[in-house]
Design a protein around this motif. Sequence first.
Motif: not given
Length: 970
Positions: A392-405, A285-293
């Motif tokens: 899907l809505a629950c998955l989107a919520a957790w995906s957004f929270a994971l992307l935010a660290g 996840l850290a690599a994904l966040r760094l790639h997004a930044e």
Amino acid sequence: MNKSSHSTRFWLSPASLAQLLAGLVAGIWLSRQGEWGADWQSRSSAGLGAQEGGAHGWATFMTLSDNLLLAALLLCWLMVAGALAASPTRAFEPPAPDAESRRSRLGALSLRLSAALGFGLVIGLHQQPLVMAEALTRQELWLEGRVEQVNRALPTPDDSVRLVLRVTRCDLFQPTEAPGANAGRQAACQRLLDQRLQLRRYWPRKLPRDVATREALATPWQAGERWRMVVRLVPPHGASNPAFGRSASPAEFDRVAWLWREGIVATGYVRQLSLAQRLAPPGGLAALRLHAEQALWQRCGEGEGEGKGEGEALVDWPGSPCRWLAALTLGKASALTHDDWDTLNATGLTHLAVVSGLHVGLMASLVLGLSFGVLRLWRPGGWRFSVAPWWLACLAAWSFALLAGLAPPALRAALMVTVGLWMASGRSGLGVWQVWMLALILVLGLDPLALWRPGTWLSFIAVAALLLAWQGRSRPRGMRGWCLATLRSQWLLTLVMGAALLLSRGQLSWLSLPMNLLMAPLVTLLIVPLGMLGWGLAGLEQLLLFTGLVPSRLTGMLADGVFSGGLWQLLAQGMAQTMETLSSLASTQGRWPQAPMAAGLSDATPSALILTLAVMALLGAWLAEGVPGLDGRLKRLCGSVALCWGLSLAVLALPWSPAALATVGRDAGTRETEDASFSPRAPALSLTVHDVGQGLALSLHSHLASSASDSTGASRQVPRHWRYDLGTVSRNASARLPGVPSVAGEPIGVIMSHGDGDHAGGLQALSAEEVAALWVPAGQRARLERQVSWLGEVAMRECVAGRSITLGQLQGQPVRLEMLWPPAGLKTRRDNAHSCVVLIAHGARPLALLTGDIGQQQERELQVTLRQRLGGRGLPLLVVAHHGSRSSSGDAWLESLAARHAIVSAGRYNPHGHPHPDVVERLARHVECLWHVGLDGALHWEWSPQGERLQPARRAGGIGVRCLGVKSAE
């Protein structure tokens, strides 16, 4: 009733959830109280957080002390008794129905409370941060760990890199040769395993010459990387600078408590950069966040000239307009600067800049609506009963929270949204208040430290206020209905959150309501959706490039991210301009109350009265409108009470009130009459030595009618507010002396002892308009002019022995600031020897001596003069020279002064070892009361002809003597 419904009612009924919540909160709270928390800290010396295998739980249990075991046995007995009472056996004679029902309810209550209390106590102790032992203070250590957070990739001459490291290995850098001498420090080192540290990576004072250090200095550090480095640590500590006196002021920021809430057990800095080694790049996840930044940095127009490869982009958010998109769409709160947070706090918009329930709920709502829309087109007959959109809505919520660290606010928001979706789907059978309590239980159960975070309670209070306000009301209809509902919701939230902020922080923003009405819909309905649309466009661009289904002339545009980048650049510029406008507005309006609260708030008005009136006015207005079902007469009564309290508050505190005008007129009249501003109850002089770390900053306030001239013959009003030194340089341009309000419309006087950065660094935070007079030693004038550009715009005067400043008259004698050192024409290359020594005196009676950084040679030259002035009496107050250095404070000097109070202004864990143990011993022999700013916090001294008193910011618990002597500062 089947077993599943009985179990659901047993654990998820409103009464059951309330009992579980109360027991959980009590257990977590008890885990930090009294001997339990201290015992856990002392016995967890083997690095329990890093135990491997399955022995962790047993090792944790075996380290419990006797009192914890007794508490655990008591909880077990309560649970067994509750279970037996809740499920009576048939072996005994059945009791009466009423008695059986009563016993069953009491048993269930006991079982739930004891289970929740025990669970809260266990998780509270287990996840409690293990604070670093004092044995490792300022010791060099080898650390290995993963970088969890970093505010910027590289340090600059103006700012350092702040990072959070999760430790995986700890070793002593230079073990001693004596056998057994390293055992204690190594055991303390093991406590750091799996703990979080806050480190700084500084720009060197001098650029290194060796190639290895230069390369290490140019190597960026990113979140998710594993590093091995040499560090020097100190336990968590912070400055303590309360606003002394009776004027209302905002609550002081407690840095130690904040570090504890964030799970940070020590702070420090990286040493010997050439030895630092990157062990592994970011992964998962850290690599994904760094790639997004990096993608956002490049496509937003900030990565030009740094290489087109996304892996080569060097992300440095501070100063970039794109930092707002990083904070809003990626949860990169560290991208915002101090000025950004000041603006957000002053306008009440802090909740919009962090990933909260507003953002996560918005993403879940968008995905839910889109999923149901697609499903309605695909399956017109059965789309209403489908479960897939909710998942899907629950998955989107957790995906957004994971992307935010998955930071605490993001985790809290994801849990609340998950439980809310479960209730909204109609498959839970729970009411809104059951869902509210269940969400709070889940948040505290997964993150016990959330109990101590103000954001947790402010968030749940806001949700509760909205639930209570809209309970029993019909759904709005039409655009006008939704606009009115939004306005009402924001008004009620402003009232409730204003009262909560006043109670918790002692401050709120006047601009909160209009700014939230304007910015909350703008950010949540426009900025964040468009920012996420940019991410969708970026993904589509990459997909088209991967498939190769685009013409060759569009390949370059898609590779450069023209579409997503153009949208992001537009949003970034708009956000930057909007926040710049809000920053100028916040600087003029700011937060209420200021310190002092307003021009109309006299010292006789207690702060508790002002805050009570404000809180009751806000709550009364909320009761009048926010609670459905209240009788009309009761609502009118609440509204009338809120109006009366609000008018009383306006009369007492607001700058345009009659009390304000009367106070201003009274202050103007007191300047024309000698002693008019002094009363026997009030101090004539107030002096505060501020806690600024390793430095000196002192403020002096005169309550006397000021003089019209000084010893230089200048005919102008002498200020009533003075500063002697201003501490170290601040990275925040708007910084002022902590705990001291800026005096609106009344310039201050400044005396600089000399030009060292730990004394004169804070001068850069002031402006020429704020300084009425500036006194500097002649030998330091050129040095200060090179450091501060505006010095030529103020009246600078030389600090020379024999000159004085008359603050006012008291009982027929002047109160003066007399300059004793340096003599005219002093020639020396030592900057400390030029220090401006100031004696505060009432007539011929010395009151306080401010010594700067003079050494023992200067002390010997002043000793005879001061002995004559004292005439056998002791000096009331001495600010010890040079922070307690061994080169100052000689025996003869201290013996001649015989000071009652001696104050050492030095940082608690400063690298110079100040105060030196020899100086502490000398002070203990000749001084009645010795104070250390690093230990006691800021020190406030008041003097009047009737007496004096000294008040420390930190009080020693259980000690009832008038003076606490500090035998050793180590």
